[in-house]
Design a protein around this motif. Structure first.
Motif, PDB file in Angstrom:
ATOM      1  N   ARG A 155       0.821  -1.217   0.000  1.00 54.77           N
ATOM      2  CA  ARG A 155       0.000   0.000   0.000  1.00 54.77           C
ATOM      3  C   ARG A 155       0.855   1.267   0.000  1.00 54.77           C
ATOM      4  O   ARG A 155       0.558   2.225  -0.732  1.00 54.77           O
ATOM      5  N   LEU A 156       1.911   1.294   0.806  1.00 55.39           N
ATOM      6  CA  LEU A 156       2.633   2.549   1.036  1.00 55.39           C
ATOM      7  C   LEU A 156       3.898   2.728   0.195  1.00 55.39           C
ATOM      8  O   LEU A 156       4.127   3.801  -0.364  1.00 55.39           O
ATOM      9  N   PHE A 162       3.933   3.895  -3.636  1.00 58.36           N
ATOM     10  CA  PHE A 162       3.472   5.277  -3.785  1.00 58.36           C
ATOM     11  C   PHE A 162       4.518   6.263  -3.257  1.00 58.36           C
ATOM     12  O   PHE A 162       4.785   7.303  -3.897  1.00 58.36           O
ATOM     13  N   CYS A 177       6.614   9.303  -5.256  1.00 54.99           N
ATOM     14  CA  CYS A 177       6.753  10.687  -4.789  1.00 54.99           C
ATOM     15  C   CYS A 177       8.224  11.091  -4.706  1.00 54.99           C
ATOM     16  O   CYS A 177       8.604  12.191  -5.119  1.00 54.99           O
ATOM     17  N   ARG A 182       0.119  13.618   5.706  1.00 55.44           N
ATOM     18  CA  ARG A 182      -0.651  13.724   4.471  1.00 55.44           C
ATOM     19  C   ARG A 182      -0.651  15.142   3.909  1.00 55.44           C
ATOM     20  O   ARG A 182      -0.202  15.384   2.781  1.00 55.44           O
ATOM     21  N   ALA A 209      -2.393  13.845  -5.313  1.00 54.12           N
ATOM     22  CA  ALA A 209      -2.755  12.459  -4.989  1.00 54.12           C
ATOM     23  C   ALA A 209      -2.491  12.114  -3.523  1.00 54.12           C
ATOM     24  O   ALA A 209      -3.218  11.317  -2.925  1.00 54.12           O
ATOM     25  N   ILE A 210      -1.436  12.702  -2.922  1.00 52.30           N
ATOM     26  CA  ILE A 210      -1.113  12.429  -1.521  1.00 52.30           C
ATOM     27  C   ILE A 210      -2.308  12.706  -0.613  1.00 52.30           C
ATOM     28  O   ILE A 210      -2.584  11.964   0.332  1.00 52.30           O
ATOM     29  N   PHE A 233      -5.360  12.303  -1.036  1.00 49.33           N
ATOM     30  CA  PHE A 233      -6.414  11.292  -1.097  1.00 49.33           C
ATOM     31  C   PHE A 233      -5.924   9.883  -0.774  1.00 49.33           C
ATOM     32  O   PHE A 233      -6.729   8.992  -0.509  1.00 49.33           O
ATOM     33  N   TYR A 234      -4.586   9.682  -0.781  1.00 50.95           N
ATOM     34  CA  TYR A 234      -4.069   8.318  -0.689  1.00 50.95           C
ATOM     35  C   TYR A 234      -3.442   7.988   0.656  1.00 50.95           C
ATOM     36  O   TYR A 234      -3.636   6.893   1.171  1.00 50.95           O
ATOM     37  N   LEU A 235      -2.661   8.898   1.226  1.00 49.14           N
ATOM     38  CA  LEU A 235      -1.947   8.597   2.465  1.00 49.14           C
ATOM     39  C   LEU A 235      -2.826   8.761   3.695  1.00 49.14           C
ATOM     40  O   LEU A 235      -3.774   9.544   3.693  1.00 49.14           O
ATOM     41  N   ASP A 236      -2.491   8.026   4.742  1.00 49.78           N
ATOM     42  CA  ASP A 236      -3.122   8.172   6.057  1.00 49.78           C
ATOM     43  C   ASP A 236      -2.065   8.659   7.042  1.00 49.78           C
ATOM     44  O   ASP A 236      -0.902   8.272   6.962  1.00 49.78           O
ATOM     45  N   TRP A 287      -8.135   0.862   5.335  1.00 47.13           N
ATOM     46  CA  TRP A 287      -7.852  -0.353   4.571  1.00 47.13           C
ATOM     47  C   TRP A 287      -7.256  -1.464   5.423  1.00 47.13           C
ATOM     48  O   TRP A 287      -6.959  -2.552   4.919  1.00 47.13           O
TER      49      TRP A 287
END
Length: 442
Positions: free
Chosen positions: A34-35, A38, A42, A99, A211-212, A214-217, A225
């Motif tokens: 997941r991480l 991505f 970046c 984030r 995108a960060i 919306f994607y990272l927690d 997830w």
């Protein structure tokens, strides 16, 4: 007939030990999938915007009538801005979350990088490089800190190695792409190829910056997830890992910690080697007898392809053996030896072989270095320590291109700069051995 053998139970989960181990492995694999890809994307964007000036140099210096000294100073000024804003940036990230802060960093540096297309004087070049460094400050140490929120020390070297694969990937993609842009867009719409280079290569960072959001927690608890059981496992492992670390030292104690200053000196030497290669590799390839900018870009990717293959194996070896010092120092010696031998060689093939060994060594030592401070720093100490070490050491990004550029102009060739970079790497390897093995070999 009933067996008298009973399966041992894992104390934390109540599951059989083997089942608990499989669950833990699957959970960390899920987090990694997941991480890490991505975050690599970046960092690839960050690194591309940071070092594309090395390819722009192939046309930029001739168009603007600049010397290697001007270029080297401008390439290095980036790290002065980086130095000043690194620690505050990481502390903000730790306090308010990764984030939004990482997104802010990416979006601002993308805009500034694109504006390099309109630089026309040395002063403008210096100011823009400083602003780019200030904008990007905190990104790399912020991501390293973010990885410590999810992975304990025993799993971290492999993850850092995979993450740092973004550096060779940026050069594998960036080399051919930059060469293609320089040639294809030369004089298109009245702009030179190097101007299009800066504008076009800023686009990925703009997209990823959005995108960060919306994607990272920001934390394990916020990750929708993950199942509750997976969250508990990750949080318990991080909590256990942090019990053995320095988490809340006073500022005075932090500044008096000799380990932090020793680590800063080591990473200073690592960065000297890394940027000694990165900023000058296209020029070295060109001077080896390659005239086409497209071919320079393609050949410049080869050392980084080799690094891409080697990095995960080095990281797995480090996690398996826990020999953190060896896995940091040995690659530095390999890189130093390769750079030392480079002036005595002739021919593109041999030069690329030595540059490949140098690239593997410099990037591997960079990735493996971060397993050292994160082995004993946690919490706010990790946020401040990682940023402080990174910002002090990244002053080498100012020293390296500036000194190498001056040496190249003063001597009329690149050999003195290569010797300077090689010596710095050897000093760093020696300093690694001063770290207590029981502190970092975890």
């Amino acid at each position: 007939m009933k067996s008298n053998t009973t399966a041992s139970l894992d104390a934390g989960s109540g599951m059989p030990t083997q089942t608990a181990g499989n669950f833990e492995s699957r959970t960390y694999a899920k987090v990694a999938r997941r991480l890490i890809p991505f975050l690599m994307l970046c960092y690839l964007g960050a690194y591309l915007d940071r070092v594309n000036v090395g390819f722009a140099k192939l046309q930029m210096l001739n168009d603007l009538k600049w010397s290697d000294t001007i270029y080297g100073l401008g390439a290095g000024v980036f790290f002065l801005g980086y130095f000043l804003f690194e620690v505050p940036s990481n502390l903000i990230l730790h306090k308010y979350g990764a984030r939004r802060w990482l997104a802010r960093i990416m979006l601002t540096w993308a805009v500034i990088s694109a504006c390099f297309a309109f630089v026309s004087t040395p002063t403008m070049f210096y100011v823009m490089r400083f602003l780019l460094g200030a904008a990007e400050a905190g990104f790399a140490p912020g991501v390293i800190l973010y990885i410590t929120y999810w992975f304990p020390s025993k799993r971290r070297a492999k993850m850092l190695s995979v993450f740092f694969m973004a550096i060779p990937l940026a050069n594998i993609v960036g080399g051919p792409l930059s060469g293609w842009i320089l040639q294809t867009f030369a004089d298109y719409q009245g702009l030179r190829g190097w101007q299009w280079l800066f504008m076009l290569e800023a686009i990925p960072s703009l997209v990823l910056g959005v995108a960060i959001l919306f994607y990272l927690d920001d934390s394990i608890a916020a990750a929708k997830w993950l199942t509750p059981e997976e969250k508990k496992l990750l949080q318990d492992n991080i909590a256990e890992d942090n019990t053995e670390k320095d988490s809340h030292p006073s500022i005075g104690a932090f500044l008096r910690d000799r380990r932090v200053w020793l680590l800063s000196a080591i990473y200073f030497c690592v960065v000297m080697g890394q940027y000694g290669i990165t900023f000058w590799l296209p020029t070295i390839v060109k001077n080896a007898g390659v005239s086409s900018v497209v071919m320079v870009g393609l050949l410049s990717a080869i050392p980084y392809i080799c690094s891409l293959v080697a990095l995960p194996f080095i990281g797995m070896s480090s996690d398996r053996t826990k020999a953190r010092r060896l896995h940091c120092a040995a690659p530095m010696v390999v890189a130093a030896t390769s750079l030392f031998l480079l002036p005595a060689t002739s021919g593109v093939g041999i030069a690329l072989g030595l540059l490949s060994c140098a690239a593997i060594g410099s990037i591997a030592s960079s990735s493996q270095f971060w397993a050292l401070p994160t082995a004993f720093l946690g919490g706010m100490a990790a946020a401040a320590g990682i940023a402080a070490i990174n910002c002090i050491a990244n002053l080498a990004g100012f020293v390296s291109p500036s000194v190498v550029g001056w040496l190249n102009d003063f001597t009329g060739n690149q050999n003195a700069g290569l010797m300077f970079t090689s010596s710095a790497l050897l000093v760093g390897a020696a300093l690694v051995l001063l770290l207590p093995a029981k502190t970092v070999n975890r």
